[in-house]
Structures are given as C-alpha cells and as structure tokens.
Motif scaffolding. Structure first.
Motif, PDB file in Angstrom:
ATOM      1  N   SER A  20       0.846  -1.189   0.000  1.00 44.38           N
ATOM      2  CA  SER A  20       0.000   0.000   0.000  1.00 44.38           C
ATOM      3  C   SER A  20       0.883   1.240   0.000  1.00 44.38           C
ATOM      4  CB  SER A  20      -0.903  -0.002   1.233  1.00 44.38           C
ATOM      5  OG  SER A  20      -1.656   1.183   1.285  1.00 44.38           O
ATOM      6  N   GLY A  21       0.839   1.974  -1.075  1.00 38.85           N
ATOM      7  CA  GLY A  21       1.663   3.179  -1.157  1.00 38.85           C
ATOM      8  C   GLY A  21       3.130   2.829  -1.029  1.00 38.85           C
ATOM      9  N   THR A  24       4.945  -1.991   2.966  1.00 34.17           N
ATOM     10  CA  THR A  24       4.801  -3.422   2.736  1.00 34.17           C
ATOM     11  C   THR A  24       4.533  -4.057   4.096  1.00 34.17           C
ATOM     12  OG1 THR A  24       6.394  -3.350   0.922  1.00 34.17           O
ATOM     13  CG2 THR A  24       5.925  -5.504   1.874  1.00 34.17           C
ATOM     14  N   VAL A  25       3.488  -4.851   4.184  1.00 32.98           N
ATOM     15  CA  VAL A  25       3.133  -5.525   5.435  1.00 32.98           C
ATOM     16  C   VAL A  25       3.044  -7.021   5.156  1.00 32.98           C
ATOM     17  CG1 VAL A  25       1.420  -5.751   7.271  1.00 32.98           C
ATOM     18  CG2 VAL A  25       1.832  -3.515   6.225  1.00 32.98           C
ATOM     19  N   VAL A  26       3.714  -7.811   5.995  1.00 34.57           N
ATOM     20  CA  VAL A  26       3.667  -9.264   5.862  1.00 34.57           C
ATOM     21  C   VAL A  26       3.008  -9.836   7.113  1.00 34.57           C
ATOM     22  CG1 VAL A  26       5.010 -11.381   5.604  1.00 34.57           C
ATOM     23  CG2 VAL A  26       5.778  -9.281   4.473  1.00 34.57           C
ATOM     24  N   LEU A  27       2.006 -10.676   6.905  1.00 31.81           N
ATOM     25  CA  LEU A  27       1.374 -11.411   7.999  1.00 31.81           C
ATOM     26  C   LEU A  27       2.006 -12.795   8.016  1.00 31.81           C
ATOM     27  CD1 LEU A  27      -2.367 -10.474   7.403  1.00 31.81           C
ATOM     28  CD2 LEU A  27      -0.683  -9.329   8.846  1.00 31.81           C
ATOM     29  N   TRP A  28       2.585 -13.160   9.150  1.00 28.14           N
ATOM     30  CA  TRP A  28       3.312 -14.424   9.283  1.00 28.14           C
ATOM     31  C   TRP A  28       2.414 -15.499   9.869  1.00 28.14           C
ATOM     32  CZ3 TRP A  28       7.737 -14.047   6.755  1.00 28.14           C
ATOM     33  CH2 TRP A  28       8.307 -12.789   6.609  1.00 28.14           C
ATOM     34  N   MET A  29       2.757 -16.748   9.621  1.00 28.23           N
ATOM     35  CA  MET A  29       1.964 -17.874  10.109  1.00 28.23           C
ATOM     36  C   MET A  29       1.974 -17.979  11.635  1.00 28.23           C
ATOM     37  SD  MET A  29       0.460 -19.265   7.588  1.00 28.23           S
ATOM     38  CE  MET A  29      -0.032 -20.910   8.058  1.00 28.23           C
ATOM     39  N   ASP A  30       2.980 -17.392  12.289  1.00 27.35           N
ATOM     40  CA  ASP A  30       3.027 -17.452  13.755  1.00 27.35           C
ATOM     41  C   ASP A  30       2.125 -16.408  14.416  1.00 27.35           C
ATOM     42  OD1 ASP A  30       4.406 -15.072  13.409  1.00 27.35           O
ATOM     43  OD2 ASP A  30       6.284 -15.790  14.267  1.00 27.35           O
ATOM     44  N   SER A  33       3.010  -9.766  12.598  1.00 24.73           N
ATOM     45  CA  SER A  33       3.081  -9.037  11.333  1.00 24.73           C
ATOM     46  C   SER A  33       4.298  -8.126  11.370  1.00 24.73           C
ATOM     47  CB  SER A  33       1.818  -8.215  11.105  1.00 24.73           C
ATOM     48  OG  SER A  33       1.699  -7.215  12.093  1.00 24.73           O
ATOM     49  N   THR A  34       4.791  -7.800  10.201  1.00 29.39           N
ATOM     50  CA  THR A  34       5.957  -6.937  10.076  1.00 29.39           C
ATOM     51  C   THR A  34       5.668  -5.903   8.999  1.00 29.39           C
ATOM     52  OG1 THR A  34       7.337  -8.848  10.570  1.00 29.39           O
ATOM     53  CG2 THR A  34       8.447  -6.916   9.764  1.00 29.39           C
ATOM     54  N   CYS A  35       6.063  -4.656   9.253  1.00 31.17           N
ATOM     55  CA  CYS A  35       5.830  -3.568   8.317  1.00 31.17           C
ATOM     56  C   CYS A  35       7.157  -2.923   7.923  1.00 31.17           C
ATOM     57  CB  CYS A  35       4.912  -2.531   8.944  1.00 31.17           C
ATOM     58  SG  CYS A  35       4.587  -1.126   7.862  1.00 31.17           S
ATOM     59  N   ALA A  36       7.292  -2.607   6.652  1.00 32.67           N
ATOM     60  CA  ALA A  36       8.447  -1.857   6.149  1.00 32.67           C
ATOM     61  C   ALA A  36       7.907  -0.655   5.392  1.00 32.67           C
ATOM     62  CB  ALA A  36       9.289  -2.717   5.239  1.00 32.67           C
ATOM     63  N   THR A  37       8.436   0.515   5.705  1.00 30.36           N
ATOM     64  CA  THR A  37       8.018   1.739   5.041  1.00 30.36           C
ATOM     65  C   THR A  37       9.204   2.353   4.327  1.00 30.36           C
ATOM     66  OG1 THR A  37       6.357   2.137   6.745  1.00 30.36           O
ATOM     67  CG2 THR A  37       6.982   4.013   5.384  1.00 30.36           C
ATOM     68  N   CYS A  38       9.014   2.650   3.065  1.00 27.68           N
ATOM     69  CA  CYS A  38      10.061   3.259   2.246  1.00 27.68           C
ATOM     70  C   CYS A  38      10.111   4.758   2.543  1.00 27.68           C
ATOM     71  CB  CYS A  38       9.748   3.019   0.778  1.00 27.68           C
ATOM     72  SG  CYS A  38      10.941   3.715  -0.361  1.00 27.68           S
ATOM     73  N   SER A  39      11.310   5.280   2.733  1.00 25.61           N
ATOM     74  CA  SER A  39      11.443   6.719   2.995  1.00 25.61           C
ATOM     75  C   SER A  39      11.192   7.507   1.713  1.00 25.61           C
ATOM     76  CB  SER A  39      12.839   7.038   3.539  1.00 25.61           C
ATOM     77  OG  SER A  39      13.803   6.909   2.515  1.00 25.61           O
ATOM     78  N   ASP A  42      13.976   7.338  -0.990  1.00 23.01           N
ATOM     79  CA  ASP A  42      14.250   6.091  -1.695  1.00 23.01           C
ATOM     80  C   ASP A  42      13.184   5.798  -2.741  1.00 23.01           C
ATOM     81  OD1 ASP A  42      16.552   5.516  -0.269  1.00 23.01           O
ATOM     82  OD2 ASP A  42      15.460   4.441   1.294  1.00 23.01           O
ATOM     83  N   ASN A  43      13.518   4.917  -3.662  1.00 27.21           N
ATOM     84  CA  ASN A  43      12.554   4.433  -4.648  1.00 27.21           C
ATOM     85  C   ASN A  43      11.902   3.179  -4.097  1.00 27.21           C
ATOM     86  OD1 ASN A  43      13.183   6.407  -6.602  1.00 27.21           O
ATOM     87  ND2 ASN A  43      14.963   5.232  -7.212  1.00 27.21           N
ATOM     88  N   TYR A  44      10.572   3.160  -4.087  1.00 26.43           N
ATOM     89  CA  TYR A  44       9.832   2.024  -3.546  1.00 26.43           C
ATOM     90  C   TYR A  44      10.016   0.793  -4.423  1.00 26.43           C
ATOM     91  CZ  TYR A  44       6.044  -0.975  -2.031  1.00 26.43           C
ATOM     92  OH  TYR A  44       5.320  -2.039  -1.587  1.00 26.43           O
ATOM     93  N   SER A  45      10.197  -0.350  -3.770  1.00 27.66           N
ATOM     94  CA  SER A  45      10.310  -1.631  -4.448  1.00 27.66           C
ATOM     95  C   SER A  45       9.603  -2.682  -3.606  1.00 27.66           C
ATOM     96  CB  SER A  45      11.792  -1.993  -4.610  1.00 27.66           C
ATOM     97  OG  SER A  45      11.959  -3.363  -4.821  1.00 27.66           O
ATOM     98  N   ARG A  46       8.685  -3.412  -4.208  1.00 25.87           N
ATOM     99  CA  ARG A  46       7.975  -4.471  -3.481  1.00 25.87           C
ATOM    100  C   ARG A  46       8.950  -5.518  -2.959  1.00 25.87           C
ATOM    101  NH1 ARG A  46       2.288  -6.264  -6.043  1.00 25.87           N
ATOM    102  NH2 ARG A  46       1.207  -4.302  -5.730  1.00 25.87           N
TER     103      ARG A  46
END
Length: 75
Positions: A20-21, A24-30, A33-39, A42-46
């Motif tokens: 989203s924008g 990047t948010v990852v929902l883990w099986m355990d 969740s983890t979120c990464a936000t591009c500054s 920087d150039n955003y990359s999935r």
C-alpha cells in the motif's frame, strides 16, 4: 520426486503480503506481522519491502545492515 514451487514451499511461513503506497506488510503464520516503510528519499520496491520485513521477522530487529555487517566481520 515432487515438484515444489517457491510459493507453495514458503506459503507455510507467511499468510499474506500487503502493498500500500510506500508500505509493505507481511502477515506471518506465527500470528505476527511486520511492516516496512520506504522513505521519501528512496525508490519504492515491493521486493525490497518484502526482504526488509523478512529481515525484521527473522532477526527480530530493525534493518541495520551496516552495523550487522561490522559485527559479523568482527566475530
């Protein structure tokens, strides 16, 4: 021999990945969740967003590769 694709092999590790924008948010099986936000600088990359989330999840730490590399080389 059973043919295992990347997605089927690693689907046991994460449930879903959201993009989203600049986030990047990852929902883990355990259940976590983890979120990464591009500054803005920087150039955003999935791919990079997913790898940062993976790093944070595996090492339970923010991405600070320079410090990590220095400590690794001093061992």
């Amino acid at each position: 021999m059973k043919d295992i694709t990347f997605a089927s092999k690693y689907k046991k590790v994460f449930k879903k990945v959201f993009y989203s924008g600049r986030d990047t948010v990852v929902l883990w099986m355990d259940g976590t969740s983890t979120c990464a936000t591009c500054s803005e600088q920087d150039n955003y990359s999935r791919e990079s967003g997913f790898l940062v989330c993976l790093w944070k999840h595996v090492f339970d730490a923010p991405l600070d590769y320079i410090t990590f590399e220095k400590e690794l080389n001093n061992v």
